[in-house]
Design a protein around this motif. Structure first.
Motif, PDB file in Angstrom:
ATOM      1  N   LYS A   1       1.054   6.918   2.791  1.00  0.00           N
ATOM      2  CA  LYS A   1       1.740   5.914   3.591  1.00  0.00           C
ATOM      3  C   LYS A   1       3.147   5.666   3.030  1.00  0.00           C
ATOM      4  O   LYS A   1       4.122   5.515   3.777  1.00  0.00           O
ATOM      5  N   GLY A   2       3.222   5.634   1.695  1.00  0.00           N
ATOM      6  CA  GLY A   2       4.503   5.407   1.033  1.00  0.00           C
ATOM      7  C   GLY A   2       5.449   6.576   1.286  1.00  0.00           C
ATOM      8  O   GLY A   2       6.666   6.387   1.471  1.00  0.00           O
ATOM      9  N   ARG A   3       4.879   7.792   1.288  1.00  0.00           N
ATOM     10  CA  ARG A   3       5.684   8.988   1.533  1.00  0.00           C
ATOM     11  C   ARG A   3       6.325   8.925   2.921  1.00  0.00           C
ATOM     12  O   ARG A   3       7.511   9.204   3.113  1.00  0.00           O
ATOM     13  N   LYS A   4       5.496   8.469   3.902  1.00  0.00           N
ATOM     14  CA  LYS A   4       5.984   8.365   5.273  1.00  0.00           C
ATOM     15  C   LYS A   4       7.104   7.313   5.344  1.00  0.00           C
ATOM     16  O   LYS A   4       8.156   7.535   5.943  1.00  0.00           O
ATOM     17  N   GLN A   5       6.869   6.196   4.694  1.00  0.00           N
ATOM     18  CA  GLN A   5       7.841   5.103   4.686  1.00  0.00           C
ATOM     19  C   GLN A   5       9.160   5.582   4.077  1.00  0.00           C
ATOM     20  O   GLN A   5      10.235   5.254   4.565  1.00  0.00           O
ATOM     21  N   LEU A   6       9.034   6.376   3.017  1.00  0.00           N
ATOM     22  CA  LEU A   6      10.226   6.877   2.337  1.00  0.00           C
ATOM     23  C   LEU A   6      11.096   7.693   3.302  1.00  0.00           C
ATOM     24  O   LEU A   6      12.313   7.520   3.352  1.00  0.00           O
ATOM     25  N   SER A   7      10.403   8.545   4.077  1.00  0.00           N
ATOM     26  CA  SER A   7      11.212   9.386   4.974  1.00  0.00           C
ATOM     27  C   SER A   7      11.865   8.539   6.060  1.00  0.00           C
ATOM     28  O   SER A   7      13.011   8.768   6.443  1.00  0.00           O
ATOM     29  N   ILE A   8      11.137   7.499   6.543  1.00  0.00           N
ATOM     30  CA  ILE A   8      11.739   6.611   7.556  1.00  0.00           C
ATOM     31  C   ILE A   8      12.956   5.896   6.975  1.00  0.00           C
ATOM     32  O   ILE A   8      14.044   5.908   7.548  1.00  0.00           O
ATOM     33  N   GLU A   9      12.754   5.283   5.793  1.00  0.00           N
ATOM     34  CA  GLU A   9      13.819   4.511   5.153  1.00  0.00           C
ATOM     35  C   GLU A   9      15.008   5.389   4.819  1.00  0.00           C
ATOM     36  O   GLU A   9      16.158   5.014   5.022  1.00  0.00           O
ATOM     37  N   ALA A  10      14.681   6.576   4.303  1.00  0.00           N
ATOM     38  CA  ALA A  10      15.768   7.485   3.910  1.00  0.00           C
ATOM     39  C   ALA A  10      16.587   7.887   5.131  1.00  0.00           C
ATOM     40  O   ALA A  10      17.818   7.927   5.086  1.00  0.00           O
ATOM     41  N   GLY A  11      15.871   8.119   6.249  1.00  0.00           N
ATOM     42  CA  GLY A  11      16.564   8.474   7.493  1.00  0.00           C
ATOM     43  C   GLY A  11      17.513   7.368   7.910  1.00  0.00           C
ATOM     44  O   GLY A  11      18.684   7.590   8.213  1.00  0.00           O
TER      45      GLY A  11
ATOM     46  N   GLY B   1       0.808  -1.224   0.000  1.00  0.00           N
ATOM     47  CA  GLY B   1       0.000   0.000   0.000  1.00  0.00           C
ATOM     48  C   GLY B   1       0.837   1.267   0.000  1.00  0.00           C
ATOM     49  O   GLY B   1       0.341   2.336   0.348  1.00  0.00           O
ATOM     50  N   TRP B   2       2.106   1.158  -0.376  1.00  0.00           N
ATOM     51  CA  TRP B   2       2.963   2.351  -0.396  1.00  0.00           C
ATOM     52  C   TRP B   2       2.815   3.119  -1.707  1.00  0.00           C
ATOM     53  O   TRP B   2       3.094   4.303  -1.777  1.00  0.00           O
ATOM     54  N   ILE B   3       2.430   2.383  -2.771  1.00  0.00           N
ATOM     55  CA  ILE B   3       2.152   3.061  -4.040  1.00  0.00           C
ATOM     56  C   ILE B   3       0.825   2.533  -4.569  1.00  0.00           C
ATOM     57  O   ILE B   3       0.338   1.496  -4.099  1.00  0.00           O
TER      58      ILE B   3
ATOM     59  N   MET C   1      -3.833   0.687   4.341  1.00  0.00           N
ATOM     60  CA  MET C   1      -4.566   0.159   3.188  1.00  0.00           C
ATOM     61  C   MET C   1      -3.827  -1.051   2.607  1.00  0.00           C
ATOM     62  O   MET C   1      -2.659  -0.961   2.264  1.00  0.00           O
ATOM     63  N   MET C   2      -4.506  -2.173   2.513  1.00  0.00           N
ATOM     64  CA  MET C   2      -3.873  -3.361   1.942  1.00  0.00           C
ATOM     65  C   MET C   2      -4.223  -3.470   0.475  1.00  0.00           C
ATOM     66  O   MET C   2      -5.363  -3.267   0.076  1.00  0.00           O
ATOM     67  N   GLY C   3      -3.203  -3.752  -0.356  1.00  0.00           N
ATOM     68  CA  GLY C   3      -3.485  -3.916  -1.777  1.00  0.00           C
ATOM     69  C   GLY C   3      -4.173  -5.252  -2.001  1.00  0.00           C
ATOM     70  O   GLY C   3      -3.930  -6.198  -1.281  1.00  0.00           O
ATOM     71  N   SER C   4      -5.057  -5.290  -2.993  1.00  0.00           N
ATOM     72  CA  SER C   4      -5.650  -6.575  -3.339  1.00  0.00           C
ATOM     73  C   SER C   4      -5.031  -7.051  -4.644  1.00  0.00           C
ATOM     74  O   SER C   4      -4.430  -6.269  -5.384  1.00  0.00           O
ATOM     75  N   THR C   5      -5.146  -8.315  -4.934  1.00  0.00           N
ATOM     76  CA  THR C   5      -4.496  -8.884  -6.109  1.00  0.00           C
ATOM     77  C   THR C   5      -4.935  -8.140  -7.372  1.00  0.00           C
ATOM     78  O   THR C   5      -6.123  -8.077  -7.663  1.00  0.00           O
TER      79      THR C   5
END
Lengths: 117, 860
Positions: free
Chosen positions: A86-96, A63-65, B1-5
């Motif tokens: 959610k992906g944006r948040k993850q990016l900042s964590i990972e980048a950190g 669900g990041w993209i 949000m969980m992706g579905s297939t």
């Protein structure tokens, strides 16, 4: 777990990070992402272009993209990938994390005040 | 949000577009057109692999986890092959045996009979209390069928053997005569033709077996004439291949040899009022929907009371009996099968105990591994799950091997003893049996895998890691648990061994003969007189005498004799005494003079029969002498006989000891042996003893007897030993299965004991090393180890003996000539088990004594 598995896991993590990074300015389709990664990482990552797709699907699943239909620069229908909040948040964590690690490596390589353990 | 297939079809297009775009880029960079595409494809890599990887991303996590766990479990199972083999073997034995018994029990006892409305079918009969026999008379059948409101319908049948004329003489055939409505009631299917219609002239329906064996499977047999006991009849139908096996009744009774029904013909019953001649029939009733068996019972009693009012004994003694047909078909096998089921469950419990013990013994070996994994952050649940996966792996392997074993066992049983239990042909390994096996294996291994696993997880990580020893002993509680399990196993094994011992002794009692009786040396064959020519008793007698002399004429024959084989019975009435109908009737055998001696009978008083007995002569058995002539000398007293309808009084010349010679698992009743000139003969068994192998002259003897009258068929040519063996087949079946169970239990219990003792030896290696270094004698070490195992053995044996004494009574019905608390048997099995258990301790003890102190100490 074998060392081969570990290396793949490391590469996967890096690739995921690079994809998120590429999508930061705005949505892009698969080929454009591949080109962008090749440009920015200057062939540091010798991966086949195809391995981009399993990585994209991994990020989709988390669900990041998200994927959406759009039109490419040469007017063809294509699938565009866009960063989610959610992906944006993850990016900042990972980048950190990445920054801290590279700093640590740099410190070890260039000598530091502390003894390495 | 969980992706579905997502739709993965898109992926193909995406990859195509990607390569297209890359090709265009390459061209733009100045690459030749033909190379540009190849370079793009090369750069993309293996597209099929990419698609595979994408698909894998979407496989749910738990499936991946499952795969991982299974792989780990499999690795762990392979890492310790000997241990794994022991666990799988143990499980497969327990599961295999219990699955076998379950499949038999479910087919024979649980599943309903393969006929329509099986739950409404009842067996109709009457009980004669004095002789304790069941019989059903044609009058009762006709009246019950007509008058009982609870009966929807009823059918009666009789069976016997008839001669069918064939090119090579007369072939003996099992013929069943059935009343109207029989075929509807049993719901049988035909392969050819039709069932008989009311206007058919002597119609026959033949079995598929008869059709293929005797009529060579000729499709045009319908309408063909068959000569049955000299009378012409016509084939109207051929049954479907499995129809006979599915008929809901046994086709053997009244001393007939066991064989499947081959020909069916109509039976018409004309009800004679009492006390005129009655036909003995067998009958099946069908209750109306909603009617109860109890209601029918009451109705039958009322009808019977009306029929016998004013008639008197013995008719008034008969009591109507109605019971489910299923019970009648399954009959006596119920007790035996229940016993076997109990035995199988005991073996299963022992199996579980063994698996638990084996897994417990492994605790110590894996304690360090598990502690290490927990200390590096392996969650206890993750580790528990992995241990359970290992158990499940053992369960599946053991279950598969067990089902295989059970297939083999069933095939063996069916092959060796097809007649041992009714409905054996219906026993199959079906889905329910497989489900049973799967459930059993899962339950045993999960339940008994969980216990050691939980013990393992509760281990104190720090102390294990700190102790630093290569071999960590299990906690004392674990060892105690192991010993308790072994004691229980030995107790259950003793119960099984005692049961098997009692059964074995019963069979031995049945098959042991007085030394003068050598059944293996005696050849027998049987002729039942058929056809109108043999209605005259004198003709039957003449046949028997000439058969005797023609066999005697064969070279090498030492003795030859005949008997009617106890095929009639009557009340024994002494001359000048009133008739006493409260007595049981005596079995009458009409014999030639040499017959009693040939059987090895023992003469208690008086003399044997002489060749010529002008006034007739009777030998009576001990039971009759004791019951009817208590306190008086029977010799010289005369009994009423009616050899050819005319009443004569024949003197008793001797008393012989009781003997069971035709059906050896029945207790002897009152019996008389009458010189053949003074008793009726309905059929004759000719017995001959020759030099050498009796079967070697069987062909000659058969030819000699057959030549007396070609219209009579001679059958059951066998040694007397073979005939006796057939009569105890069901008992032998039970005995063999029970012995098998006891053997498996013994094996498992000893393996369990050995495992626990061997484990304690391993755990004490360094201690033993120190003791020996300090000068302990090897013998002392052995004694020490045996003393270690002794408490389990002794308490197991005591517990087992208590259980045996408490449970043996349940077996009374299955025993013959052996008391259920037979002391010699108990002593023998206890001694046997103690000896074997002792060796189970001795071997690890000897191994311990071989320990080299230097090596043992260095190993730490």
């Amino acid at each position: 777990m074998s060392t081969r598995d570990e290396r793949i896991e490391l590469l996967q993590g890096t690739l995921d990070l690079l994809i998120l990074r590429t999508l930061q300015p705005g949505p892009a389709h698969g080929h454009a992402i591949a080109k962008a990664i090749e440009r920015t990482s200057a062939d540091v990552l010798q991966v086949e272009q195809g391995s981009l797709y399993p990585a994209l699907h991994r990020l989709l699943k988390r669900g990041w993209i998200v994927a959406e239909d759009g039109t490419s620069e040469n007017n063809r229908r294509a699938k565009f990938y866009r960063l989610t909040p959610k992906g944006r948040k993850q990016l900042s964590i990972e980048a950190g994390k990445w920054d801290r690690m590279t700093t640590a490596i740099a410190r070890i390589l260039h000598g530091s005040t502390e003894e390495p353990t | 949000m969980m992706g579905s297939t997502p739709d993965l079809d898109d992926l193909d297009r995406e990859i195509r577009d990607h390569i297209e775009a890359e090709t265009e880029d390459n061209i733009a960079l100045g690459m030749p057109v033909e190379d540009a595409r190849a370079a793009a494809i090369k750069k993309f890599g293996n597209a099929a692999r990419v698609k595979e990887d994408v698909r894998e991303v979407w496989i749910p996590g738990w499936i991946d986890q499952l795969r991982q766990d299974t792989r780990d479990a499999f690795r762990s199972v392979r890492r310790t092959p000997a241990f794994s083999l022991a666990v799988v073997l143990t499980l497969s034995l327990g599961i295999g045996l219990s699955t076998t018994v379950y499949s038999i029990v479910s087919a024979v006892l649980v599943r309903s009979l393969p006929v329509p409305d099986a739950d409404r079918l009842v067996w109709l009969t009457m009980h004669e209390p004095v002789a304790d026999v069941e019989m059903f008379l044609s009058l009762e059948f006709v009246e019950w069928k007509a008058q009982a409101p609870s009966l929807e319908t009823a059918v009666a049948y009789t069976f016997g053997d008839s001669g069918v004329a064939a090119a090579d003489g007369t072939v003996r055939t099992r013929v069943v005569s059935v009343t109207d409505g029989f075929w509807d009631l049993v719901g049988a299917q035909l392969a050819l033709g039709r069932f008989p219609l009311p206007n058919d002239e002597r119609p026959l329906v033949v079995s598929h077996q008869f059709f293929t064996d005797r009529l060579s499977g000729d499709q045009n047999v319908i309408g063909r004439p068959v000569t049955l006991d000299g009378e012409q009849a016509t084939i109207v139908g051929v049954l479907a291949p499995d129809a006979v096996a599915r008929l809901p009744f046994p086709s053997w009774r009244y001393g007939l040899s066991r064989r499947a029904a081959e020909i069916f013909r109509p039976l018409e019953l004309r009800p004679n009022p009492y006390p005129a001649g009655q036909r003995n029939v067998l009958a099946i009733g069908k209750l109306k929907p909603g009617a109860t068996q109890a209601a029918l019972q009451a109705e039958a009693e009322a009808i019977h009371a009306r029929l016998v009012s004013g008639i008197g004994l013995p008719w008034t003694r008969l009591q109507p009996r109605v019971r489910p047909l299923h019970e009648e078909v399954v009959g006596a096998s119920r007790v035996a099968l229940t016993l076997l089921l109990g035995a199988a469950l005991l073996v299963l419990v022992i199996t579980c105990a063994n698996v638990a013990n084996l897994l417990l013994a492994r605790i110590s070996a894996r304690q360090r591994e598990i502690a290490l994994r927990m200390s590096v952050g392996g969650g206890p649940l993750r580790i528990l799950r992995q241990l359970l996966f290992e158990s499940a792996m053992f369960a599946s392997l053991g279950g598969i091997a067990g089902v295989g074993l059970s297939y083999g066992l069933l095939a063996t049983v069916r092959w060796v003893m097809p007649d041992a239990i009714p409905r054996m042909s219906e026993v199959v390994v079906d889905l329910s049996v497989l489900a049973f096996a799967a459930g059993m294996s899962l339950a045993t291994s999960l339940l008994f895998g969980l216990w050691p696993a939980v013990m393992l997880i509760r281990t104190d990580v720090q102390s294990v890691l700190k102790s630093g020893s290569r071999h960590v002993s299990a906690p004392r509680s674990t060892i105690r648990a192991g010993r308790l399990v072994v004691a229980l196993q030995l107790a259950m094994t003793l119960v099984l061994l005692a049961g098997a011992g009692l059964m074995l002794k019963s069979v031995w009692r049945m098959t042991s003969h007085p030394p003068s009786f050598q059944p293996a040396q005696i050849l027998t064959m049987r002729v039942d007189f058929r056809g109108t020519g043999y209605r005259d008793p004198a003709r039957r007698q003449a046949y028997a005498v000439s058969a005797l002399s023609s066999v005697a004429a064969i070279g090498g024959v030492r003795d030859v004799a005949f008997t009617s084989g106890g095929d009639s019975s009557a009340l024994m009435i002494e001359e000048g005494k009133p008739e006493d109908p409260s007595r049981p009737p005596a079995t009458i055998s009409s014999v030639s003079p040499g017959f009693p001696q040939m059987l090895g009978m023992q003469l208690l008083r008086g003399r044997w029969l002489a060749d010529q007995e002008p006034g007739g002569a009777i030998l009576i058995n001990d039971t009759l002498a004791r019951t009817q002539f208590a306190g008086v000398d029977p010799i010289g007293r005369r009994l009423r006989m009616a050899p050819s309808g005319k009443i004569v009084f024949v003197p008793i010349v001797g008393v012989v000891a009781d003997m069971k010679y035709s059906k050896i698992d029945a207790e002897p009743g009152p019996e008389v042996f009458v010189h053949y000139s003074y008793a009726p003969i309905f059929g004759v068994t000719i017995a001959a003893r020759a030099d050498g192998d009796p079967l070697a002259f069987a062909t000659q003897a058969l030819a000699a007897v057959a030549a007396v009258d070609r219209t009579q068929s001679v059958y059951d040519v066998q040694t007397m030993e073979q005939a006796l063996a057939k009569s105890i087949a069901p008992r032998l079946f039970n005995t063999i299965l029970l012995m098998l169970f006891a053997g498996v239990a013994l094996f498992l219990a000893v393996v369990g004991l050995y495992g626990v003792v061997a484990y304690t030896v391993a755990a004490r290696t360094s201690e033993i090393g120190i003791r020996m270094a300090l000068g302990a004698q090897r013998a002392r070490v052995v004694r020490m180890i045996i003393r270690d195992g002794a408490p389990s053995i002794v308490s197991g044996l005591i517990l087992g003996l208590v259980a045996v004494v408490a449970m043996a009574r349940l077996m009374t019905e299955l025993l013959y000539g052996v008391d259920p608390t037979d002391l010699p048997t108990f002593i023998a099995v206890t001694a046997c088990l103690s000896a074997i258990a002792f060796f189970g301790c001795l071997i690890p003890g000897l191994k311990a004594a071989m320990i080299d102190p230097a090596i043992a100490l260095r190993a730490e």
